[in-house]
Design an enzyme around this catalytic site. Structure first.
Site, PDB file in Angstrom:
ATOM      1  N   GLY A  30       0.780  -1.219   0.000  1.00  0.00           N
ATOM      2  CA  GLY A  30       0.000   0.000   0.000  1.00  0.00           C
ATOM      3  C   GLY A  30       0.817   1.277   0.000  1.00  0.00           C
ATOM      4  N   ASN A 104       4.871   4.434   9.199  1.00  0.00           N
ATOM      5  CA  ASN A 104       3.705   4.179   8.358  1.00  0.00           C
ATOM      6  C   ASN A 104       2.870   2.986   8.820  1.00  0.00           C
ATOM      7  OD1 ASN A 104       2.125   4.133   5.688  1.00  0.00           O
ATOM      8  ND2 ASN A 104       3.152   2.139   5.668  1.00  0.00           N
ATOM      9  N   ALA A 105       3.457   2.034   9.507  1.00  0.00           N
ATOM     10  CA  ALA A 105       2.756   0.801   9.868  1.00  0.00           C
ATOM     11  C   ALA A 105       1.526   1.097  10.720  1.00  0.00           C
ATOM     12  CB  ALA A 105       3.692  -0.142  10.624  1.00  0.00           C
ATOM     13  N   GLY A 106       0.440   0.405  10.422  1.00  0.00           N
ATOM     14  CA  GLY A 106      -0.771   0.595  11.200  1.00  0.00           C
ATOM     15  C   GLY A 106      -1.792  -0.492  10.918  1.00  0.00           C
ATOM     16  N   THR A 108      -6.189  -1.665  11.648  1.00  0.00           N
ATOM     17  CA  THR A 108      -7.534  -1.251  12.048  1.00  0.00           C
ATOM     18  C   THR A 108      -8.288  -2.450  12.617  1.00  0.00           C
ATOM     19  OG1 THR A 108      -8.441  -1.708   9.848  1.00  0.00           O
ATOM     20  CG2 THR A 108      -7.704   0.546  10.282  1.00  0.00           C
ATOM     21  N   GLN A 166     -14.411   3.773  14.379  1.00  0.00           N
ATOM     22  CA  GLN A 166     -12.950   3.848  14.447  1.00  0.00           C
ATOM     23  C   GLN A 166     -12.462   4.626  15.670  1.00  0.00           C
ATOM     24  OE1 GLN A 166     -11.474   5.271  10.550  1.00  0.00           O
ATOM     25  NE2 GLN A 166     -10.953   3.125  10.145  1.00  0.00           N
ATOM     26  N   TYR A 169      -8.849   3.538  16.290  1.00  0.00           N
ATOM     27  CA  TYR A 169      -7.964   3.984  15.207  1.00  0.00           C
ATOM     28  C   TYR A 169      -7.805   5.505  15.230  1.00  0.00           C
ATOM     29  CZ  TYR A 169      -6.122   4.482  10.443  1.00  0.00           C
ATOM     30  OH  TYR A 169      -5.351   4.789   9.335  1.00  0.00           O
ATOM     31  N   GLY A 211      -6.369  10.747   3.368  1.00  0.00           N
ATOM     32  CA  GLY A 211      -7.792  10.446   3.435  1.00  0.00           C
ATOM     33  C   GLY A 211      -8.012   9.022   2.959  1.00  0.00           C
TER      34      GLY A 211
END
Length: 272
Positions: A30, A104-106, A108, A166, A169, A211
């Site tokens: 991504g 950047n790692a994340g 949900t 969320q 998150y 976004g």
């Protein structure tokens, strides 16, 4: 879906990042993969952090190397403090330095708060927010010692305006704003007190807030919610990973030394 195409050909780039070493967490898919491609195309030696799927990681390395770039792979658990220390030290040992860290790692785990368990909350906060701290602490210590560096957090527009389902998150991504702004102030103060601020490119800390970006993470969002988000977005489309990577590249450059503690939105105007 995540973009898989090659970055702009290296011969056409100005190579602003030649001689720099960048570590991108969540760097093999991504937005992270797009950032790795873009930084490598601009001359940086890139280290991609990842947690699983070694095959995909190797495919990215082969692709970047075929375009003339350099990529090393570093597997670890972003939610583990000792593992994050190991990865940062591993990158410095292998490449001799670390100039750019892109958090950047994340993950949900989307549920309305009445269905959200304590475990759901803790896991997302541990990976998204604590993981950013775990990576940044050893990285920024190295940068301050050298007198130069760039820390860039990939947060989310959800951290600015919230989003149904969320709470965990959004809280983790909003937390990155406070972390980044505080680190920006502390880094500038440290360099000023040590006498390293005036002559060097400095150590800056900034945040980018995407976004709705067209990656495989979108597949986890119900189609009706995607439609609602697009309807609220003035640009009326999803963003592309390369559009986020372009902003990261700009902030990573030496010439961006007067930009710190800022939030850069890449969201099609949804927060207007």
């Amino acid at each position: 879906m995540a973009t898989t195409g090659s970055s702009p050909q290296s011969a056409e780039r100005n190579k602003h990042l030649t001689g720099r070493v960048a570590l991108v967490t969540g760097g093999t898919r991504g937005i992270g993969a797009a950032i790795c491609r873009d930084l490598a195309a601009d001359g940086a030696v890139v280290a991609a952090g990842f947690s699983s799927n070694r095959e995909r990681a190797e495919e990215l390395r082969e692709s970047i190397e075929s375009d003339g770039g350099t990529l090393s792979l570093h597997q670890g658990d972003i939610g583990d403090w000792k593992d994050c220390q190991r990865v940062v030290h591993e990158v410095v040992k292998e490449h001799g330095r670390l100039d750019i860290l892109v958090n950047n790692a994340g993950i949900t785990i989307d549920k309305p708060i009445w269905s959200l368990s304590a475990e759901d909350w803790d896991k997302v906060l541990r990976v998204n927010l604590s993981g950013s701290f775990y990576m940044t602490k050893p990285a920024i210590a190295h940068m301050l010692q050298r007198g130069s560096g760039r820390i860039i957090f990939i947060s989310s527009v959800s951290g600015e305006i919230g989003n149904v389902g969320q709470s965990n998150y959004a809280a983790s991504k909003s937390g990155e704003f406070g972390l980044a702004k505080t680190l920006a102030r502390e880094a500038a103060l440290n360099l000023r007190l040590s006498g390293k601020l005036e002559d060097g490119i400095g150590v800056t800390v900034n945040t980018v807030t995407p976004g709705l970006i067209e990656t495989d993470m979108v597949a986890t969002i119900p189609p009706y919610m995607v439609a609602q988000i697009l309807e609220k977005t003035p640009a009326h489309r999803m963003g592309q990973p390369d559009e986020v990577a372009r902003v990261v590249n700009f902030l990573a450059q030496d010439a961006s030394s007067y930009i710190t503690g800022q939030i850069w939105s890449v969201n099609g105007g949804i927060d207007m």
